[in-house]
Design an enzyme around this catalytic site. Structure first.
Site, short mmCIF file in Angstrom:
data_model
loop_
_atom_site.label_atom_id
_atom_site.label_comp_id
_atom_site.label_asym_id
_atom_site.label_seq_id
_atom_site.Cartn_x
_atom_site.Cartn_y
_atom_site.Cartn_z
CG HIS A 158 -114.65 -12.09 -16.81
ND1 HIS A 158 -115.10 -13.02 -16.05
CD2 HIS A 158 -115.84 -12.57 -17.94
CE1 HIS A 158 -114.99 -13.95 -15.66
NE2 HIS A 158 -115.38 -13.34 -17.41
CG ASP A 362 -113.63 -3.49 -10.07
OD1 ASP A 362 -113.43 -4.73 -10.76
OD2 ASP A 362 -112.82 -3.34 -8.73
#
Length: 469
Positions: A158, A362
């Protein structure tokens, strides 16, 4: 049909009514577990008083078994706060300078992964398909194979995967790479992340990647790109029903609103965003007393010194900007240091003319997708998005910015506020169409059908709510 076993560091337990926790990932995984039958295992969030291994506690809700285990205080400190959050997290976000490695922390990381493998053995069947989530549990497949298990097992990361020179700052990085080679399928958010992983293998002559097929450490496995998404229909519906939440807007009435929503973390670029907003106001005097930044920043990992320092620095920066520019009746930066519920967030996104999503790095950043999904199709706001967020590879119609360049961000805010409605609709429409077609259910289906062939053997998941507007 084989069961699905989901393993994550924390387990998203349903509430007392059996409803899944808010958030698309929990909803989609629970839907997949209900469809296939299965079990979700992970840390209970509790700390046991004694050092010996905790028993596995099982709870069944709606046909899904939740298997929970406690951690000792030592493992919590060294595995969770230590290795995963003070070593792997900064390295995976290109901040090797913040990594605080120690042999004790690394040892705890592999020890806890061994404990998870031991606990999983009590419930694992030979035909179960296992889906492991995130950097906390990279070694789990290898630990299970060492115990003789041969189940199909997939892993999804993730976070971003770092460039080779960043990963190589980690002592014993080789053991992480070897751990990933033990999975049948390794999933990344973006092609860039997968390429970084392949480069780590090539640079050390450990293996190579050809298309989706990878060979390393004498093993063959697949590496796929599966950009995670949101429950688009549900989030759009929430935003469309939010007109009754007027209490959220009372202090924002009459102002043009730019919104930022981020966990308090140095990877999110929060302080640089506030500096850029300050620069935007000083360069555009006509926007004074007409524009506000609403920055919603729940606390995160506040036991870690770097996060404690950041909390202090951001609060002081907000105070300085508000003190220098603010006036009676106008506070330029509204800083909320707590979590808000999904309905209120969706309404605030819809109210905001500009969504500021400007992380330094990110894996994906679902706030960007939530902002797009929440917009009024007849009068959408404008997304200002960091080039270094994984979402930029899918949301190219946003205004893409360099989060290290305050002037660039300041200009982008002004461009967004000046943008004509027809141009805003032209940019928003293809992004929303993409999110409708590739929601979190599609992400879940794509990964599981790649892990558990033949493709098309499972019915696809259905979103819970229709798209609004």
């Amino acid at each position: 049909m084989s069961r699905l076993i989901v393993v994550s560091n924390r387990v998203s337990l349903p509430d007392e009514h059996g409803s899944s926790p808010p958030g698309g990932l929990a909803v989609a995984l629970n839907a997949a577990l209900r469809r296939k039958g299965g079990l979700w295992m992970g840390w209970s969030g509790k700390v046991q008083a004694e050092e010996q291994p905790a028993a596995l506690m099982e709870k069944e809700v709606g046909g899904i078994t939740y298997a929970l285990t406690d951690l000792s205080q030592k493992d919590l400190e060294d595995y969770y706060y230590g290795f995963t959050n003070q070593v792997l997290w900064p390295i995976f976000h290109n901040r090797a300078d913040l990594a605080e490695y120690s042999e004790a922390r690394e040892s705890a990381y592999y020890r806890v992964n061994g404990l998870f493998a031991d606990q999983l053995e009590h419930v694992l069947r030979t035909d179960d398909v296992i889906w492991v989530h995130d950097y906390h549990l990279i070694p789990l497949a290898e630990k299970l194979q060492q115990r003789g298990h041969k189940n199909r097992i997939g892993f999804f990361l993730h976070t971003p995967w770092p460039p080779a020179d960043i990963l190589f700052t980690l002592p014993n990085y080789n053991t992480l790479l070897r751990g990933l080679s033990c999975y049948d399928l390794v999933g990344f958010h973006t092609e860039n992340d997968r390429n970084n992983f392949a480069e780590c293998l090539r640079r050390q002559e450990l293996g190579d990647l050809h298309g989706d097929d990878c060979r390393a450490y004498g093993k063959e496995f697949r590496c796929g790109v599966f950009p995670i998404s949101i429950d688009t229909a549900a989030f759009a519906s929430l935003a469309g029903r939010g007109d009754d939440l007027q209490e959220s807007f009372c202090r924002l009435a009459g102002f043009d609103v730019a919104i930022g929503v981020d966990r308090l973390d140095y990877s999110k670029g929060i302080d640089q965003r506030i500096v850029a907003f300050n620069r935007f106001l000083r360069s555009n005097k006509h926007r004074m007393r007409k524009t506000v930044l609403l920055q919603i920043t729940p606390k995160s990992r506040d036991k870690i010194p770097a996060y404690q320092a950041m909390q202090k620095d951001v609060a002081e920066l907000v105070g300085r900007v508000d003190g220098e520019l603010g006036s009676v009746g106008w506070v330029p930066v509204h800083y909320i240091n707590q979590s808000l519920g999904q309905p209120e967030l969706a309404s605030l996104y819809r109210r905001a003319r500009v969504g500021l999503v400007t992380p330094f790095r990110d894996g994906m950043n679902l706030v960007a997708k939530e902002y797009v999904a929440a917009q009024d199709p007849r009068d959408p706001g404008v997304l200002v998005l960091s080039r270094f967020a994984g979402a930029a590879s899918e949301l190219g119609e946003a205004i893409l910015v360099n989060p290290y360049d305050g002037e660039d961000m300041a200009r982008a805010i002004e461009t967004a506020l000046d943008m004509r409605r027809d141009e805003r609709i032209r940019r928003w429409t293809p992004m929303m169409e993409r999110l409708r077609a590739h929601d979190v259910y599609r992400w879940c289906d794509d990964f599981l059908s790649s892990l558990d062939p033949p493709r098309g053997s499972m019915p696809s998941l259905e979103p819970a709510l229709p798209v609004a507007g």
